[in-house]
Design an enzyme around this catalytic site. Structure first.
Site, PDB file in Angstrom:
ATOM      1  N   ALA A  36       0.836  -1.214   0.000  1.00 32.32           N
ATOM      2  CA  ALA A  36       0.000   0.000   0.000  1.00 32.32           C
ATOM      3  C   ALA A  36       0.867   1.260   0.000  1.00 32.32           C
ATOM      4  O   ALA A  36       0.571   2.224  -0.726  1.00 32.32           O
ATOM      5  CB  ALA A  36      -0.921  -0.009   1.224  1.00 32.32           C
ATOM      6  N   HIS A  37       1.940   1.266   0.785  1.00 31.39           N
ATOM      7  CA  HIS A  37       2.789   2.463   0.846  1.00 31.39           C
ATOM      8  C   HIS A  37       3.561   2.676  -0.451  1.00 31.39           C
ATOM      9  O   HIS A  37       3.666   3.799  -0.955  1.00 31.39           O
ATOM     10  CB  HIS A  37       3.730   2.385   2.058  1.00 31.39           C
ATOM     11  CG  HIS A  37       3.050   2.766   3.337  1.00 31.39           C
ATOM     12  ND1 HIS A  37       2.227   1.900   4.015  1.00 31.39           N
ATOM     13  CD2 HIS A  37       3.027   3.934   4.039  1.00 31.39           C
ATOM     14  CE1 HIS A  37       1.742   2.513   5.082  1.00 31.39           C
ATOM     15  NE2 HIS A  37       2.209   3.752   5.118  1.00 31.39           N
ATOM     16  N   LYS A  38       4.076   1.589  -1.001  1.00 31.63           N
ATOM     17  CA  LYS A  38       4.791   1.684  -2.286  1.00 31.63           C
ATOM     18  C   LYS A  38       3.838   2.224  -3.359  1.00 31.63           C
ATOM     19  O   LYS A  38       4.173   3.122  -4.125  1.00 31.63           O
ATOM     20  CB  LYS A  38       5.296   0.283  -2.665  1.00 31.63           C
ATOM     21  CG  LYS A  38       6.155   0.205  -3.902  1.00 31.63           C
ATOM     22  CD  LYS A  38       6.817  -1.182  -3.967  1.00 31.63           C
ATOM     23  CE  LYS A  38       7.829  -1.274  -5.098  1.00 31.63           C
ATOM     24  NZ  LYS A  38       7.190  -1.492  -6.407  1.00 31.63           N
TER      25      LYS A  38
END
Lengths: 205, 291
Positions: A36-38
């Protein structure tokens, strides 16, 4: 005595918190971890945002402001009515999001990040600048935390896999401890420095 | 060859949801030792409530149900291939029933297989033994603590310690310091001394099946285990790394023969949720026990 915080959280409320404070968090928050962060950084922050992802971006931009991201890959169960329940939902190790976290906090106006193990300088600086804190949950307390998840509102990017998807959840009295605050303080740095002195004394014996 | 798939599912459920009494008692004792009202004590209180809730509701203690590591001791004549198939099937069923989180991810493509099976996943060690019955040990080892494990080659520039008990002590102290609270402290350290890089780590993980506070058959290692338990707790890292008196619950070590040129010290960090059980299958009856 724990401080009660309810989403949306104001900058003033966050800046009043200090390392060591115990917090009970309520409101709608999102899980998000490695994938999700990437994805948020590559698709939204660096961009350009592909047309297929615009709807999700608009939703996150609106809902994450004043809210909290939880580093968690839950065990979930699908109910006969198609909705989901969280079965086990403790925190995962946060340091893997260090390259992304400060940018995500700044871009979306996130007021808190829940995880375990703490984070480093870039995130600490992001917390100071944008007005956010790092909240440490109790690692492994998965059943207890799942009990505080009163409703799984929705899920996005389930194709990342169950642990990696964005789960939109409503929590009540989620227990955590402030270990990085807006004043540049990190409990993790303090404990590491003190334990290093003790290690050196033990190694010298 | 009997079908033991359902018994294996029960073993997985028990391991994931019911923490062994030796670990729970050690956590309760640690909770009493911590300063009243501290974040360290708060963390242990939360952990103890969580352990009870998981047992009562039959839900995983931790959402990271980890790598399922099976040790199978089987009598002569039983088919390893069929046992492997039954273990794989049991893991699939346990995942469906949410005793396990889908945890098997293709290393490069990043895709989750969805059912906890994949290339060399789960981990299964087979050993034929002299008895006429089957014994299956299961350890569920989460990723957060697995990432805190490490291996030292002694001596090396970054680990300039001697090839003896003194060097081993320094390596283990260093490993505990490096882990801080990241492996979900208070953890348990399994240590393998000697071997090659692979066997040393396997030996370290095998130690995690031992009961806390037992006696190591090697008196020198037994003394070092107790000394390290005391000294690591002096580091003050504490539960979750919040600072405090309990950084580890136990240190358990074993040695292996090594090559003249090598001296490995491998440290396997196990989180406080040290989920392990042993099942014996005798005369068609399955009994699940704690180490």
């Amino acid at each position: 005595m724990a401080t009660k915080l309810t989403v949306p959280i104001s900058e003033e409320q966050i800046r009043a918190l200090k390392v060591g404070d115990q917090v009970l968090l309520s409101g709608v928050i999102f899980t998000g971890r490695d994938a999700a962060h990437k994805y948020m950084v590559e698709s939204f922050i660096k961009g350009p945002c592909p047309d297929s992802e615009k709807k999700l971006y608009d939703m996150l931009k609106k809902e994450l402001a004043g809210s909290v991201i939880y580093h968690c890959g839950p065990v979930v169960k699908k109910r006969p009515d198609g909705k989901y329940d969280f079965v086990a939902a403790g925190p995962t190790t946060s340091i893997r999001e260090e390259p992304y976290q400060a940018d995500v906090i700044g871009h979306f106006g996130v007021r808190g990040v829940i995880g375990k193990g703490g984070m480093r300088e870039k995130t600490l600086e992001g917390c100071r600048r944008h007005g956010a804190v790092y909240l440490h949950a109790i690692g492994g307390a998965a059943t207890l935390i799942a009990e505080t998840v009163k409703e799984v509102v929705d899920v996005y990017k389930l194709d990342f896999g169950v642990p990696e998807a964005f789960w939109k959840i409503r929590v009540v009295d989620f227990p955590c401890v402030v270990t990085m605050d807006t004043h540049g303080q990190s409990l993790h740095d303090r404990v590491e420095a003190e334990s290093k002195r003790k290690l050196e004394a033990l190694l010298a014996r | 060859m009997p079908d033991i798939t359902e018994q294996l599912v029960e073993l997985i459920k028990a391991t994931s949801t019911d923490l062994a009494p030796d670990i729970e008692q050690a956590l309760a004792a640690a909770c009493k030792r911590e300063e009243a009202g501290s974040a360290a004590q708060g963390a242990l209180e939360t952990i103890l409530v969580n352990v009870r809730m998981s047992r009562e509701t039959g839900r995983p203690i931790c959402q990271d149900t980890g790598t399922p590591i099976f040790h199978v001791w089987y009598p002569q004549g039983l088919s390893q291939r069929q046992l492997r198939e039954q273990i794989m099937q049991a893991v699939r069923i346990a995942t469906e029933r949410a005793y396990l989180r889908p945890n098997a991810v293709a290393a490069l493509a990043g895709k989750n297989s969805g059912d906890n099976t994949g290339l060399d996943f789960p981990t299964i060690h087979f050993e034929e033994w002299e008895h006429d019955y089957l014994k299956v040990g299961l350890l569920l080892k989460g990723g957060g603590c697995e990432n805190c494990g490490c291996q030292y080659s002694l001596p090396a520039p970054e680990s300039p310690w001697s090839r003896d008990l003194k060097g081993v002590r320094k390596a283990v102290l260093n490993a505990a310091f490096k882990a801080q609270g990241l492996g979900c402290a208070p953890g348990i350290l399994g240590v393998g001394i000697g071997g090659d890089r692979a066997t040393s780590v396997i030996k370290a993980k095998e130690q995690l099946f031992r009961r806390l506070g037992d006696t190591n058959p090697d008196p020198q290692l037994d003394a070092l285990e107790k000394q390290l338990l005391r000294e690591i707790n002096e580091l003050g890292i504490g539960p979750m790394g919040f600072g405090g008196k309990t950084t580890v619950l136990g240190v358990q070590m074993a040695e292996l023969h090594r090559l003249p040129a090598s001296f490995f010290v491998s440290v396997a960090y196990m989180c406080w949720a040290d989920r392990r059980k042993i099942m014996t299958l005798k005369d068609g009856k399955a009994v699940i026990e704690n180490p």
